[in-house]
Design a protein around this motif. Sequence first.
Motif, short mmCIF file in Angstrom:
data_model
loop_
_atom_site.label_atom_id
_atom_site.label_comp_id
_atom_site.label_asym_id
_atom_site.label_seq_id
_atom_site.Cartn_x
_atom_site.Cartn_y
_atom_site.Cartn_z
N UNK A 98 26.54 -28.55 -37.02
CA UNK A 98 25.28 -28.93 -37.70
C UNK A 98 25.26 -29.02 -39.28
N UNK A 99 25.72 -27.80 -39.73
CA UNK A 99 26.01 -27.80 -41.26
C UNK A 99 26.89 -29.05 -41.67
N UNK A 100 27.89 -29.61 -40.91
CA UNK A 100 28.57 -30.82 -41.11
C UNK A 100 27.85 -32.06 -41.27
N UNK A 101 26.79 -32.05 -40.35
CA UNK A 101 25.87 -33.25 -40.42
C UNK A 101 25.07 -33.16 -41.66
N UNK A 102 24.54 -32.08 -41.94
CA UNK A 102 23.57 -31.84 -43.03
C UNK A 102 24.63 -32.26 -44.33
N UNK B 230 26.11 -35.52 -48.99
CA UNK B 230 27.19 -36.34 -49.50
C UNK B 230 26.71 -37.53 -49.83
N UNK B 231 26.12 -38.35 -48.72
CA UNK B 231 25.82 -39.76 -48.78
C UNK B 231 24.67 -39.93 -49.83
N UNK B 232 23.61 -39.02 -49.89
CA UNK B 232 22.73 -39.14 -51.04
C UNK B 232 23.44 -39.00 -52.20
N UNK C 206 23.19 -41.42 -55.63
CA UNK C 206 22.64 -41.40 -56.87
C UNK C 206 23.79 -41.36 -57.76
N UNK C 207 25.10 -41.29 -57.32
CA UNK C 207 26.09 -41.51 -58.34
C UNK C 207 26.43 -43.08 -58.48
N UNK C 208 25.85 -43.87 -57.64
CA UNK C 208 26.01 -45.25 -57.84
C UNK C 208 24.80 -45.63 -58.57
N UNK C 209 23.56 -45.17 -58.53
CA UNK C 209 22.47 -45.45 -59.33
C UNK C 209 23.06 -45.10 -60.86
N UNK C 210 23.55 -43.68 -60.99
CA UNK C 210 23.80 -43.44 -62.29
C UNK C 210 24.97 -44.48 -63.02
N UNK C 211 25.88 -44.97 -62.26
CA UNK C 211 26.67 -45.66 -62.58
C UNK C 211 26.03 -46.99 -63.11
N UNK C 212 25.18 -47.79 -62.35
CA UNK C 212 24.31 -48.68 -62.79
C UNK C 212 23.53 -48.31 -64.18
#
Length: 392
Positions: A319-323, A328-330, A334-340
Motif C-alpha cells: 500500500x505504501x509502495x502504491x502511495x 513519484x509520478x506527481x 512537477x519536475x517537467x513543469x519546472x523544466x518548461x
Amino acid sequence: MLDTAALEAWFVRLPEVLAATDPVWLVAAIFTGVLAVCMVAVALLWRASLRRARADADRIAEQTTAQTQALHDELTGLKERLQSLSELSLHGQTQLSGALQERLDRVSQHLGEHLQAQQRDTAEQLSQLYQRLSVIDSAQAKIADLTGRVVSLQDILADKQARGAFGQMRMEAIIRDALPSSAYSFQPSLSNGTRPDCIVRLPGTTEPLVIDAKFPLENFERLRTAHEAEARKTAAAQIRQAVGRHVDAIADKYILAGETQDSALMFVPSESVYAEIYEHFPDLIQKAHKRRVIIVSPNMLMLAVQTMLSIVKDARMREQTDVLRKEVSALTQDVAKLAQRAAGLQRHHRLMGEELDKLAGLSETISTRGQRIDALDFDEAQPPAANGRATG
C-alpha cells in the motif's frame, strides 16, 4: 777433522814434488790429491750444511722462543681474564644472591598479604553464604507456598471451563504480542450464531482465519497417570473419541464457505500434549488434515502468527509502495513543469541579453556624439555609429 791449512801448504809444494817424483808415484800422488780434494770438498760441503743446520736450529730456536714467549703472554692474559672473570662471577653471584634474597622477601610479604586477603575473602564469602542460606530458607518457604498454589492450580485445571479459560488466555497472549489490534478479534459472532475464540483478518481477503482454544485435556491426564496397559488403552480410546469430536465441531461450526477461510486452527495449550498427539495418534492428525483443521501448539501458533504478521507488513508495504508511486509520478510531473518554466526563463534571459546588447550599443553611440559635441567636431565624413539608430 781434516786440517785445511796443511792441505793448502801441500798444494803449494805440489809442483816441486811432482817434478822430483817417479811417474808411478806421481799417478798415485795425483790420485791421492784428487781424493784429498774430494775429501776437502766433502768437508767443505759438510761444514756448509752444518752451518746451515746451525742457522736453521738457531732460527727454529728463536721462533720457538718467540712462540713460547707469545704463548706465555697469552697464558698470562688468559690468567688475568680468568681472574677478572672469577671476580665478575663472584660479584654477579653476590648480586644474584642479594636479588634472590630481596625477591624472596617480597614474595614472602606478598604471600602473607595474599593469605590475609584470602582469609578476609573467605570470611566475607562465609558471611555471604550464611546470608544466602537464610535466603534459601525463605525461598523454601515460598516454594512450599507455591506448591500449595500449584496444587490449587491443578484443582482449577481439573475443571473443564477453567482449562478452557487457561487455553484461551495463552492463545490471546500470543495473538496480542504479535499482531496489531486491527488484525484480530476475540469471540466474534459468525453468521451461523457461533462465537469462535479468535479470528485473524488477513490482507487481500475478507475471509478471516478462525482459531479455537477449547481443547480436551482431561483424557491426556488420564493417559499420563495410567500405569496398566488396559487403563492406557482405554485412555487412548477416549482421547481419539474426544479429539475427533472436537475436530468435527471446529470443521462444522467455523469453516464457512464465503465467510471464513477454508482452514481453521485448533490450539493445544501444551507442548507435551502436542508432541503426544503427533507421536502416538497419527490417525487424529490425518483426520484433522482431511477436515482442514490444523493442530498447533503454543510454539507453532507463535510461528504461524509471525507469518501472518509478515503478510500484514507486506500488504502495508505494498500500500505504501502504491502511495509512493503516485507521489513519484506527481513529482515527475512537477519536475517537467519546472523544466518548461526554466526553458521559458532561459528564453526571456536570452531576449533580455539581446536587448541589453542593443542598449549598450546605443549608449556607446550617445557617448561618442557627446564627445564630438564637446570637441566641436561636426565632420560629416565620419561614419555614424554601428547600430544605425543614431539621429543627426
